[in-house]
Design an enzyme around this catalytic site. Structure first.
Site, mmCIF file in Angstrom:
data_model
loop_
_atom_site.group_PDB
_atom_site.id
_atom_site.type_symbol
_atom_site.label_atom_id
_atom_site.label_comp_id
_atom_site.label_asym_id
_atom_site.label_seq_id
_atom_site.Cartn_x
_atom_site.Cartn_y
_atom_site.Cartn_z
ATOM 1 N N HIS A 1 5.459 -5.936 -7.544
ATOM 2 C CA HIS A 1 6.364 -6.926 -8.118
ATOM 3 C C HIS A 1 7.827 -6.596 -7.831
ATOM 4 O O HIS A 1 8.692 -7.469 -7.966
ATOM 5 C CB HIS A 1 6.110 -7.109 -9.618
ATOM 6 N N ASP B 1 -0.690 -3.856 -8.251
ATOM 7 C CA ASP B 1 0.765 -3.841 -8.382
ATOM 8 C C ASP B 1 1.390 -2.625 -7.698
ATOM 9 O O ASP B 1 2.276 -1.972 -8.248
ATOM 10 C CB ASP B 1 1.203 -3.905 -9.846
ATOM 11 N N SER C 1 10.807 0.024 -12.853
ATOM 12 C CA SER C 1 9.567 -0.263 -12.141
ATOM 13 C C SER C 1 9.563 0.372 -10.759
ATOM 14 O O SER C 1 10.527 0.246 -10.000
ATOM 15 C CB SER C 1 9.379 -1.781 -11.987
#
Length: 352
Positions: A93, A124, A204
């Site tokens: 992402h 992911d 992230s």
């Protein structure tokens, strides 16, 4: 860290006893003995705190140079240097639909260019590669996820809110969590590491690190609290375990794609259906993959799946989470309705 603290506690136990014994004994020297013991105990505590601080500083010095900032199509995230050839692992992402990226290392403001090797939204994870590898680039060392224990101290490193080379501290709060991402890739990921270290936008793709300077996970998302407008729930973050990161990254680097996902599949395309009260009531099978697990079990388009093993299935998300808790090759049962009648079929689960 656990060894250091355990050692301190073992020392503190006898010292505490000495204080109590000194306080109970008679004579004019009891106050001096008590004061001496108290000072000794304080010295142990101070040394323990100093050792812990030194551990933090050592780990940050070891690992932070391996954590980079990634600029992708207006979005900002983090990544971890995977090898000395310029491969960087991050979240799918973070890269989104991008093919090229700008990368900044921890100790330089110079912008490096990178390109996408492959993105695997189902887990992911993604790998990008620097076009030119700068001298001194240091690859991180990834640990063994199976050895991660609840209570061990962790440091999260990344670029939260664009603040590059930031470090937050916490503990492993839980292991083995299955989490569905509400946004981004929308993936359902099993065996995630839950941590109390602050995970904010921009973290992230960064590194969740233990006090042995090993990456034990890739921070991916923070929990949200629906009762407060889906705002972040402090101290509840999740990281993809290092073992899965290595499995996926190694395949991408070797083959340019994921060839063996290890993710369980039923082999259907489905959608959530609701009952007369407009409540989720199962997963309607729209399509069945030829030769897949569902096909071999006799499941057909139009069937509505209501259970997998002992787990009730009401939505696509609940089915995905139930599958994530299984392994390819596991035998279980699928409960479904066909033409209004409930049916159960044995199934050997396949691989996604």
């Amino acid at each position: 860290m656990e060894t250091t603290r355990a050692r301190a506690l073992r020392l503190l136990g006898p010292l505490a006893v000495l204080v109590l014994v000194g306080g109970c004994s008679g004579g004019g020297s009891s106050g001096a003995r008590e004061a001496s013991s108290t000072q000794a105990a304080q010295a142990v505590v101070q040394k323990s705190g100093s050792d812990l601080q030194s551990d933090y500083q050592r780990v940050i010095k070891d690992v932070l140079p391996s954590v980079v900032q990634i600029q992708a199509a207006g979005d900002l995230g983090s990544g971890v240097v995977y090898d000395d050839k310029g491969h960087i692992v991050t979240n799918a992402h973070v890269v989104g639909d991008g093919k090229t990226f700008k990368v900044t290392t921890a100790h330089s403001q110079d912008t490096l260019s990178a390109r996408l090797v492959y993105a695997y939204p189902e887990q992911d994870l993604a790998v990008i590669k620097l076009d030119e590898v700068p001298s001194g680039l240091r690859a991180a060392e990834f640990g063994d996820s199976s050895k991660v224990q609840v209570g061990q101290i962790t440091l999260a490193m990344g670029s939260p809110l664009g603040l590059s080379s930031s470090v937050t501290q916490g503990i492993v709060s839980a292991t083995g969590r299955t989490v569905s991402e509400g946004s981004g890739s929308g993936a359902t990921i099993a065996n995630m590491v839950q941590t109390s270290a602050a995970i904010n936008p921009g973290n992230s793709g960064g590194a969740l690190v233990d006090l042995n300077s090993k990456v034990i996970g890739i921070p991916t998302l923070a929990a949200v609290d629906p009762s407060f407008g889906n705002s972040a729930a402090p101290g509840i973050g999740f990281a993809i375990p290092a073992s899965m990161v290595r499995t996926v990254a190694d395949q991408i680097i070797k083959s340019g794609k994921v060839t063996d996902s290890g993710r369980t599949a039923l082999g259907i395309t489905g959608r959530t259906v609701v009952n007369d009260s407009l409540q989720p009531a199962g997963v309607a099978v729209v399509d069945v993959k030829s030769g897949g697990a569902a096909d071999k079990a006799g499941i057909e388009p139009g069937d509505v799946i209501t259970g997998l093993g002992d787990t009730d299935i009401t939505t696509i998300a609940s089915l995905t989470e139930a599958l994530a808790a299984q392994n390819p090759g596991d035998r279980t049962s699928v409960t479904f309705t066909r033409n209004g009648s409930a049916t159960k079929a044995d199934v050997t689960l396949g691989e996604q």
